[in-house]
Design an enzyme around this catalytic site. Structure first.
Site, PDB file in Angstrom:
ATOM      1  N   PRO A   1       0.860  -1.195   0.000  1.00 50.66           N
ATOM      2  CA  PRO A   1       0.000   0.000   0.000  1.00 50.66           C
ATOM      3  C   PRO A   1       0.892   1.241   0.000  1.00 50.66           C
ATOM      4  O   PRO A   1       1.667   1.436   0.928  1.00 50.66           O
ATOM      5  CB  PRO A   1      -0.789  -0.098   1.313  1.00 50.66           C
ATOM      6  CG  PRO A   1      -0.406  -1.389   1.937  1.00 50.66           C
ATOM      7  CD  PRO A   1       0.829  -1.911   1.281  1.00 50.66           C
TER       8      PRO A   1
ATOM      9  N   ASP B   1       6.040   3.147   1.697  1.00 44.42           N
ATOM     10  CA  ASP B   1       5.231   2.004   2.144  1.00 44.42           C
ATOM     11  C   ASP B   1       4.366   2.469   3.316  1.00 44.42           C
ATOM     12  O   ASP B   1       4.860   2.680   4.426  1.00 44.42           O
ATOM     13  CB  ASP B   1       6.200   0.887   2.574  1.00 44.42           C
ATOM     14  CG  ASP B   1       5.475  -0.387   2.972  1.00 44.42           C
ATOM     15  OD1 ASP B   1       4.289  -0.302   3.336  1.00 44.42           O
ATOM     16  OD2 ASP B   1       6.117  -1.453   2.918  1.00 44.42           O
ATOM     17  N   HIS B   2       3.069   2.617   3.046  1.00 50.24           N
ATOM     18  CA  HIS B   2       2.180   3.218   4.045  1.00 50.24           C
ATOM     19  C   HIS B   2       1.873   2.264   5.203  1.00 50.24           C
ATOM     20  O   HIS B   2       1.246   2.656   6.183  1.00 50.24           O
ATOM     21  CB  HIS B   2       0.878   3.684   3.376  1.00 50.24           C
ATOM     22  CG  HIS B   2       0.301   4.931   3.996  1.00 50.24           C
ATOM     23  ND1 HIS B   2       0.658   5.362   5.249  1.00 50.24           N
ATOM     24  CD2 HIS B   2      -0.589   5.832   3.531  1.00 50.24           C
ATOM     25  CE1 HIS B   2       0.009   6.471   5.533  1.00 50.24           C
ATOM     26  NE2 HIS B   2      -0.758   6.779   4.508  1.00 50.24           N
ATOM     27  N   ARG B   3       2.351   1.008   5.120  1.00 52.94           N
ATOM     28  CA  ARG B   3       2.146   0.110   6.264  1.00 52.94           C
ATOM     29  C   ARG B   3       3.002   0.576   7.441  1.00 52.94           C
ATOM     30  O   ARG B   3       2.613   0.383   8.592  1.00 52.94           O
ATOM     31  CB  ARG B   3       2.521  -1.339   5.870  1.00 52.94           C
ATOM     32  CG  ARG B   3       1.592  -1.924   4.810  1.00 52.94           C
ATOM     33  CD  ARG B   3       2.085  -3.261   4.320  1.00 52.94           C
ATOM     34  NE  ARG B   3       3.427  -3.175   3.713  1.00 52.94           N
ATOM     35  CZ  ARG B   3       4.073  -4.194   3.176  1.00 52.94           C
ATOM     36  NH1 ARG B   3       3.512  -5.385   3.176  1.00 52.94           N
ATOM     37  NH2 ARG B   3       5.273  -4.044   2.638  1.00 52.94           N
TER      38      ARG B   3
ATOM     39  N   ILE C   1       5.263   3.679   7.028  1.00 47.53           N
ATOM     40  CA  ILE C   1       5.676   5.094   6.917  1.00 47.53           C
ATOM     41  C   ILE C   1       4.428   5.974   6.916  1.00 47.53           C
ATOM     42  O   ILE C   1       3.541   5.794   6.075  1.00 47.53           O
ATOM     43  CB  ILE C   1       6.464   5.358   5.607  1.00 47.53           C
ATOM     44  CG1 ILE C   1       7.643   4.388   5.463  1.00 47.53           C
ATOM     45  CG2 ILE C   1       6.914   6.814   5.538  1.00 47.53           C
ATOM     46  CD1 ILE C   1       8.751   4.566   6.462  1.00 47.53           C
TER      47      ILE C   1
END
Ligand code: COA
Length: 289
Positions: free
Chosen positions: A81, A258-260, A262
């Protein structure tokens, strides 16, 4: 109208004799006119490897080599994501700085682009945001903060896209980075980059602006957690503090993270710090070892 365009082109081609008014009072240069005009971009030529495809009939080939590696990496990356963040950088001071020192490195046989400074600025900013220099495992259960800043540089080579990394940028001078980039570009052009160069990256940059474009949507290279794409450096009008229109060297950056792990705010703060180094290159002197 077509006639207007043709007559405009004809006017441009015919050298004009200066009018008496022109001779008497040359126009005062505006702020925007102070800098010399930019060279027009050359018309793009088709890449040689694309021109090798037979014309006039369908052609199927096995996906192999570097392209096959790209299929694997990009398929893995598609599951991440991703958060995107864009900004523009005023590179005016950096352009002047590079102009001043380019000749010095070139007299030692080292080509000097903007990348060595940009890469060093990334490393200095990573020192403040170590989570952006981390790697995660396949299921994103463990995060490893990497000690070395191994900055991957996307390279357009005759064999396709490769991303060798400059190792331990945190210990290198800007000149060292330029030397290493020169070495990797020569190897890349000859298709001779080794596994040592092509693995171990911890953060990546893609200078797509060398080819063109303003924004991009770069794809994270797992197990890394962030990548930045640099747009084309362009001379554009901007306002100064007093509201005057001035000529600036502008480059856009597009980050993907990486939105998991960051957060958007982390990416934005990192980008602000990196941007402050590029806009005020002298600031980097304070923190370089
Ligand atoms: N905008 C405009 N001009 C740029 C630029 C930018 N963003 N970045 C570099 N340039 C200029 C350089 O200043 C140099 O010109 P000059 O010396 O006449 O002033 C010229 O472009 C060539 O630079 P180059 O030798 O390519 O050096 P670099 O260090 O800037 O870039 C690479 C090296 C390997 C990154 C670059 O050649 C490359 O391959 N980029 C493409 C990356 C790519 O394909 N990304 C997509 C991944 S999906």
């Amino acid at each position: 109208m077509k006639e207007d365009i043709l007559s405009f082109i004809k006017d441009q081609e015919t050298p004009k004799a200066p009018s008496p008014a022109d001779k008497a009072a040359p126009a005062a240069p505006s702020a925007v006119q102070k800098t010399p005009p930019q060279k027009p971009s050359p018309l793009p030529m088709p890449a040689k490897r694309e021109a090798t495809i037979p014309v006039g009939k369908d052609h199927t080939e096995v996906i192999k080599g570097i392209r096959k590696a790209m299929v694997k990496t990009m398929t893995e990356a598609a599951h991440i994501p991703t958060f995107g963040y864009n900004d523009e950088i005023d590179m005016t001071r950096l352009v002047e700085l590079r102009r001043d020192i380019k000749g010095v490195t070139e007299s030692a046989g080292v080509r000097f682009s903007y990348m060595p400074i940009i890469v060093k600025a990334v490393s200095l900013a990573l020192t403040e945001f170590p989570i952006l220099n981390s790697i995660v495992d396949a299921n994103c259960e463990n995060i490893t903060y990497k000690a070395a800043h191994n900055i991957g540089i996307a390279m357009d080579t005759p064999e396709g896209l490769v991303v060798p990394s400059v190792k331990n940028v945190q210990t290198l001078s800007i000149y060292d980075i330029a030397v290493e980039l020169n070495r990797m570009q020569t190897l890349g052009a000859a298709g001779k980059l080794t596994n040592a160069e092509l693995t171990g990256g911890t953060f990546s940059l893609s200078n797509i602006g060398v080819i063109g474009g303003t924004y991009a949507r770069p794809v994270i290279l797992p197990p890394e957690v962030a990548i930045g794409a640099l747009g084309k450096l362009q001379r554009l009008p901007r306002f100064d503090d007093k509201g005057n229109v001035v000529s600036k060297e502008i480059m856009c950056v597009s980050w993907s993270a990486d939105h998991r792990i960051i957060e958007g705010a982390t990416m934005a703060r990192f980008s602000n710090l990196w941007k402050s180094y590029l806009e005020n290159p002298g600031l980097m002197l304070l923190y370089m070892r």
